[in-house]
Design a protein around this motif. Structure first.
Motif, PDB file in Angstrom:
ATOM      1  N   SER A 157       0.830  -1.210   0.000  1.00 38.41           N
ATOM      2  CA  SER A 157       0.000   0.000   0.000  1.00 38.41           C
ATOM      3  C   SER A 157       0.854   1.246   0.000  1.00 38.41           C
ATOM      4  CB  SER A 157      -0.925  -0.009   1.218  1.00 38.41           C
ATOM      5  OG  SER A 157      -1.804  -1.119   1.201  1.00 38.41           O
ATOM      6  N   ALA A 158       1.941   1.241   0.792  1.00 34.43           N
ATOM      7  CA  ALA A 158       2.804   2.421   0.854  1.00 34.43           C
ATOM      8  C   ALA A 158       3.495   2.672  -0.484  1.00 34.43           C
ATOM      9  CB  ALA A 158       3.841   2.250   1.964  1.00 34.43           C
ATOM     10  N   GLU A 160       2.288   1.968  -3.385  1.00 37.62           N
ATOM     11  CA  GLU A 160       1.265   2.533  -4.268  1.00 37.62           C
ATOM     12  C   GLU A 160       1.057   4.013  -3.970  1.00 37.62           C
ATOM     13  OE1 GLU A 160      -2.109   0.051  -3.636  1.00 37.62           O
ATOM     14  OE2 GLU A 160      -1.193  -1.714  -4.611  1.00 37.62           O
ATOM     15  N   ARG A 161       1.055   4.368  -2.696  1.00 42.79           N
ATOM     16  CA  ARG A 161       0.892   5.787  -2.343  1.00 42.79           C
ATOM     17  C   ARG A 161       2.062   6.618  -2.844  1.00 42.79           C
ATOM     18  NH1 ARG A 161      -1.254   3.467   2.568  1.00 42.79           N
ATOM     19  NH2 ARG A 161       0.767   3.650   3.608  1.00 42.79           N
ATOM     20  N   ASP A 187       9.662  10.303  -0.312  1.00 41.25           N
ATOM     21  CA  ASP A 187       9.016  10.804   0.909  1.00 41.25           C
ATOM     22  C   ASP A 187      10.043  10.753   2.028  1.00 41.25           C
ATOM     23  OD1 ASP A 187       7.567  11.261   3.248  1.00 41.25           O
ATOM     24  OD2 ASP A 187       5.792  10.216   2.513  1.00 41.25           O
ATOM     25  N   ASP A 287      -2.628  -1.481   6.145  1.00 44.49           N
ATOM     26  CA  ASP A 287      -2.001  -1.541   4.832  1.00 44.49           C
ATOM     27  C   ASP A 287      -1.853  -2.995   4.390  1.00 44.49           C
ATOM     28  OD1 ASP A 287      -1.797   1.175   4.619  1.00 44.49           O
ATOM     29  OD2 ASP A 287       0.363   1.274   4.984  1.00 44.49           O
TER      30      ASP A 287
END
Length: 431
Positions: A157-158, A160-161, A187, A287
């Motif tokens: 999930s991370a 994808e973000r 990030d 997630d």
């Protein structure tokens, strides 16, 4: 806190949380002859609950045997079982990790299992290579519960973000460093990976990939320069943001899952034992997590996979109920009904009928399916398991300490590597 439950056909463990008192079991005479048989095991809350259900089912099926289930959190188990063995108050069934079994076996705290084969222990239900994971110096002391293999957990999930594609299988440590640095660039609040420099098991994998072992007798079979190269790799990873800072990593020593940078959303990747993705990490985050191959040493075609038992059931040499305890051990690791209760909580079961029962389940969760797929692929590539030295736990703690000292700037890489070799050899000689 220890979960100590006395189980019978009238007292089945419900959810692993009920504190049940002692209940009469059959006639007073029968009870006096058959227990209590104490079953000691470690794990996180979820594992202890599910394992307790399996032991409770055994007690229900065997009302002539009183069983006391003693579940202890993983981080408290090593000190607790050491104190109980030293004090002569250890359970009849003692669950041990592969790193701890040799020290208890060589000190005659464990009963060899050959005398209990084929009845009640059905050793023929294990492939020989798997059963050998429970041997120390050629003697069988442990029944593997499940088979563990190395894996790289990651936060799908991370990624994808961040708008990043998951890396391809078959990467090496150079690829890994570049990718993890890109995560931090995308990030600055997120780091690429847990700090693997603290994990002796990861370093051992790089040796296994080259067909080598960590130990030769009571000495380390690695050089100062090799250890320095490992510590320098992770020092550069921290500098690039490819690995978490030392203060963040220091809060997680391996089993306190809520403190792990992966669960806290501060890191994308974490090397781990295959069973820990479902049994430790995924339950603590919303997630979606995945599992893939760890990086391989540059020039190697394999990360250095090797099997280990997730843990093994052993028999207390001082038990007054060895036959009954061995029967319970066999049921827990090999009976299809036990396997259906345990599922993949510890990873793929070690015995053939238990594995077949798990594969036949209709409700295997998505995360367990990922672990199963990875485990089967990795085990197909695995090399023979390297020897485990009885001093390995102390050497593992030493690796963590010297890596932290480099990370915090206490001293440099070369001094840390020299300390690891000198103190590691001293620890092995004293073990």
């Amino acid at each position: 806190m220890t979960r100590k439950l006395e189980l019978s056909r009238r007292s089945v463990l419900l959810g692993g949380t009920a504190a049940l008192g002692a209940l009469a079991l059959g006639t007073a005479g029968a009870r006096a002859q058959t227990g209590p048989v104490r079953f000691g095991i470690f794990g996180n809350a979820e594992k202890l609950e599910i394992r307790g259900k399996s032991v409770a089912r055994y007690a229900e099926l065997h009302p002539d045997i009183t069983v006391v289930y003693e579940g202890v959190p993983s981080d408290a188990w090593p000190d607790k079982i050491a104190a109980m063995v030293a004090g002569g108050n250890a359970p009849d069934v003692i669950t041990l990790s592969s790193g701890d079994m040799e020290q208890y076996a060589t000190r005659e705290a464990l009963e060899p299992l050959e005398n209990f084969i084929p009845d009640p222990i059905r050793a023929d239900l294990f492939d020989a290579a798997v059963l050998d994971l429970g041997r120390v110096n050629g003697t069988l002391y442990g029944l593997p519960i499940a088979v563990s293999i190395q894996g790289m957990g990651y936060n799908q999930s991370a990624l994808e973000r961040l708008g990043m594609d998951a890396p391809s299988e078959g990467w090496n440590y150079e690829d890994f460093a570049l990718y993890c640095a890109e995560v931090h660039k995308a990030d600055s609040d997120i780091y690429g990976s847990h700090d693997g420099g603290a994990r002796l098991s990861d370093f051992v994998m790089t040796l296994v990939a080259e067909g080598r072992n960590m130990y030769e007798g009571n000495e380390l079979a690695v050089s100062v320069d090799e250890v320095a190269a490992w510590l320098e790799y992770w020092n550069k990873m921290r500098a690039s943001g490819g690995a978490v800072p030392p203060d963040l990593q220091a809060q997680f020593t391996g089993t306190e899952w809520p403190n792990s940078p992966l669960v806290r959303g501060r890191a994308i990747f974490a090397n781990m034992a295959s069973q820990d993705l479902a049994g430790g990490y995924q339950a603590l985050t919303s997630d979606t997590l995945g599992m893939m191959s760890p990086p391989a040493p540059v020039g190697a075609d394999n990360p250095g996979y090797f099997p280990r038992p997730t843990s093994s059931l052993t028999l207390n040499a001082r038990s007054n109920f060895k036959q009954e305890a061995a029967h319970l051990m066999d049921w827990f690791v090999s009976d299809p009904e036990s396997a259906s209760i345990l599922g993949l909580i510890s990873g793929p079961p070690a015995s053939r009928p238990a594995l077949a029962a798990v594969l036949a389940l209709q409700d295997i969760s998505a995360v367990d399916q990922k672990v199963l797929r990875h485990s089967q692929a990795a085990l197909a590539q695995a090399k023979p398991a390297p020897a485990v030295h009885r001093g390995e736990r102390a050497v593992s703690d030493l690796m963590r300490r010297v890596n932290e000292n480099v990370g915090f700037g206490t001293y440099g890489v070369q001094a840390a590597a020299e300390e690891f070799i000198n103190q590691g050899n001293a620890l092995l000689r004293r073990a």
